[in-house]
Design a protein around this motif. Structure first.
Motif, mmCIF file in Angstrom:
data_model
loop_
_atom_site.group_PDB
_atom_site.id
_atom_site.type_symbol
_atom_site.label_atom_id
_atom_site.label_comp_id
_atom_site.label_asym_id
_atom_site.label_seq_id
_atom_site.Cartn_x
_atom_site.Cartn_y
_atom_site.Cartn_z
ATOM 1 N N ASP A 38 -2.922 -37.718 7.417
ATOM 2 C CA ASP A 38 -3.102 -37.688 5.956
ATOM 3 C C ASP A 38 -4.155 -37.991 5.036
ATOM 4 O OD1 ASP A 38 -1.233 -36.330 3.722
ATOM 5 O OD2 ASP A 38 -0.321 -37.415 4.506
ATOM 6 N N ARG A 40 -4.281 -37.197 2.067
ATOM 7 C CA ARG A 40 -3.291 -37.122 0.516
ATOM 8 C C ARG A 40 -3.135 -38.303 0.894
ATOM 9 N NH1 ARG A 40 0.527 -36.531 -1.498
ATOM 10 N NH2 ARG A 40 0.866 -35.731 -4.118
ATOM 11 N N PHE A 194 -6.277 -31.199 -1.001
ATOM 12 C CA PHE A 194 -4.602 -31.778 -0.433
ATOM 13 C C PHE A 194 -3.235 -30.393 -0.836
ATOM 14 C CE2 PHE A 194 -6.665 -34.728 -3.271
ATOM 15 C CZ PHE A 194 -7.145 -35.890 -1.749
ATOM 16 N N ASP A 195 -2.844 -30.968 -0.055
ATOM 17 C CA ASP A 195 -1.538 -29.465 -0.300
ATOM 18 C C ASP A 195 -1.098 -29.793 -1.281
ATOM 19 O OD1 ASP A 195 -0.362 -31.711 -0.087
ATOM 20 O OD2 ASP A 195 0.315 -31.406 2.397
ATOM 21 N N SER A 196 -1.221 -31.032 -2.397
ATOM 22 C CA SER A 196 -0.264 -31.301 -3.426
ATOM 23 C C SER A 196 -1.215 -31.940 -4.090
ATOM 24 C CB SER A 196 0.933 -31.010 -3.400
ATOM 25 O OG SER A 196 1.287 -32.191 -3.321
#
Length: 217
Positions: A38, A40, A194-196
């Motif tokens: 992960d 992020r 990044f997803d957010s």
């Protein structure tokens, strides 16, 4: 009649071979790096740790001098560059306005300098401070952290005093009472992978830092 059994060589059975292959497969799976990292979260933990480390340095190193109205310029700070997308942790001991080599903190993870003042990485620099290279971060926005008189800066810092309280604009104001952060400081980091966004909040007065949305951080 000759006995050929005495010339028979020992060999693995099929069951033993299967067992060995299974064990080797397990060991290989454990040895290979995880593919489900992960990135992020790694970036968020890195930045949060650096902020908290800066605060801890300040707690252990009182820079206040009663006879020096500019002593707050020596406070430990973490400075973010929103052009290089790096951070630097240092104390401007000589109040010269720059992060000299001797003034830069050492990364407790690897013993190298937390120096993001230059885009060029050398063997003395900690790779953790190069957010663009390490995590693809291409935007750093700090709200409530910059000195109000300077809204557009290529670098923005958050400094901490010996009580852990956050300060801003310490290179500009002569009176340290003006440098106290009186609103929460919000740091937003963006990366195309990044997803957010990563959002980190530094509380006014206390300097408590946490990843927004992760109460346990």
């Amino acid at each position: 009649m000759m006995n050929f059994n005495k010339h028979t060589k020992p060999a693995f059975t099929m069951l033993e071979l299967v067992f060995v292959i299974v064990v080797l497969g397990i060991l290989a799976a454990l040895a290979l790096p995880r593919l489900d990292r992960d990135i992020r979260q790694e970036a968020a933990d890195n930045i949060l740790s650096a902020i908290r480390y800066t605060q801890r340095l300040a707690l252990n190193d009182d820079k206040h001098e009663f006879n020096n109205p500019f002593c707050h310029r020596k406070l430990w700070r973490i400075r973010f560059s929103n052009t290089l997308y790096t951070y630097t942790v240092y104390s401007d001991i000589d109040a010269g306005g720059n992060a000299d080599t001797s003034e830069i903190a050492r990364d407790p993870a690897n013993g190298k300098r937390m120096d993001g003042t230059d885009a060029n990485i050398d063997s003395n620099d900690s790779p953790n401070v190069f957010l663009a290279d390490k995590y693809g971060i291409d935007s750093i926005v700090l709200t409530g952290c910059a000195n109000p008189a300077n809204t557009v800066l290529s670098t923005v810092h958050i400094a901490f005093d010996n009580l852990g309280r956050p300060h801003r604009g310490i290179d500009i104001d002569a009176n340290d009472l003006k440098t106290y952060v009186n609103t929460d400081c919000i740091l937003t980091f963006q990366s195309p992978i990044f997803d957010s966004d990563i959002v980190i909040q530094i509380r006014r007065e206390t300097g408590y830092a946490q990843i927004v949305g992760q109460d346990a951080s």
